[in-house]
Motif scaffolding. Structure first.
Motif, PDB file in Angstrom:
ATOM      1  N   LEU A  20      31.532  32.409  11.471  1.00 24.09           N
ATOM      2  CA  LEU A  20      33.218  31.873  12.405  1.00 24.09           C
ATOM      3  C   LEU A  20      33.604  32.980  13.053  1.00 24.09           C
ATOM      4  O   LEU A  20      34.115  32.604  13.978  1.00 24.09           O
ATOM      5  CB  LEU A  20      34.023  31.286  10.642  1.00 24.09           C
ATOM      6  CG  LEU A  20      33.373  29.982   9.816  1.00 24.09           C
ATOM      7  CD1 LEU A  20      34.426  30.278   8.457  1.00 24.09           C
ATOM      8  CD2 LEU A  20      33.733  28.708  10.527  1.00 24.09           C
ATOM      9  N   LYS A  25      35.887  31.283  15.836  1.00 22.79           N
ATOM     10  CA  LYS A  25      36.311  30.279  14.563  1.00 22.79           C
ATOM     11  C   LYS A  25      37.804  31.162  13.698  1.00 22.79           C
ATOM     12  O   LYS A  25      37.769  30.959  12.360  1.00 22.79           O
ATOM     13  CB  LYS A  25      35.680  29.205  14.025  1.00 22.79           C
ATOM     14  CG  LYS A  25      34.863  28.532  14.708  1.00 22.79           C
ATOM     15  CD  LYS A  25      34.067  27.461  14.558  1.00 22.79           C
ATOM     16  CE  LYS A  25      32.928  26.915  15.374  1.00 22.79           C
ATOM     17  NZ  LYS A  25      32.257  25.841  14.051  1.00 22.79           N
ATOM     18  N   ALA A  28      39.495  29.085  11.306  1.00 19.30           N
ATOM     19  CA  ALA A  28      38.940  28.479  10.149  1.00 19.30           C
ATOM     20  C   ALA A  28      38.119  29.762   9.110  1.00 19.30           C
ATOM     21  O   ALA A  28      37.886  29.219   7.933  1.00 19.30           O
ATOM     22  CB  ALA A  28      37.277  28.136  10.458  1.00 19.30           C
TER      23      ALA A  28
END
Length: 146
Positions: A20, A25, A28
């Motif tokens: 991630l 990201k 997330a």
């Protein structure tokens, strides 16, 4: 899922979080647990410093206070711990600021172990570390009985 995975399969969680982060990201990612783990890694590095210092100080105490038992095993342990400490501090230079406290903590443990391993009373040994960090790390320094 990440929070649960953190509790049930740390390895899988770590791989997931790395992926991630690499993918950008961040929303997330399990930021709170990631921060916890990074802090834990820092504490681990400090514990490693104290642990290696403890072993080194123990053997320096035994070297000084049990000269009849000096041998290659103690000499090797002292030399290897000095080298490993040098490498550890090279890899973690900010730990240098922790040296005074780490030496004090390590010496407390080393003193207890030295008394137990030599069967000498704790009072035989100095209450505080008798050597500077520079002496402890100096390959030419080998303490002798006063």
């Amino acid at each position: 899922m990440s929070g649960n995975l953190y509790e049930t399969d740390f390895y899988a969680w770590a791989l997931e979080q790395a992926a991630l982060l690499r993918a950008g990201k961040l929303s997330a990612a399990d930021v709170e647990h990631i921060a916890e783990e990074i802090e834990s890694m820092g504490r681990t590095e400090k514990r490693e410093l104290i642990s290696r210092l403890t072993v080194l100080l123990l053997h320096l105490l035994k070297w000084q206070f049990q000269p009849v038992r000096r041998g290659n095993s103690w000499r090797t342990t002292i030399r290897v711990q000095r080298l490993d400490l040098f490498r550890h501090l090279k890899d973690n230079p900010s730990l240098k600021s922790q040296i005074p406290g780490a030496v004090a903590d390590a010496y407390t443990t080393a003193l207890i172990q030295a008394a137990d391993e030599t069967s000498l009373p704790e009072e035989t040994f100095p209450a505080e570390c008798p050597w500077s960090f520079d002496q402890i790390m100096d390959g030419a320094f080998w303490p002798d009985q006063h």
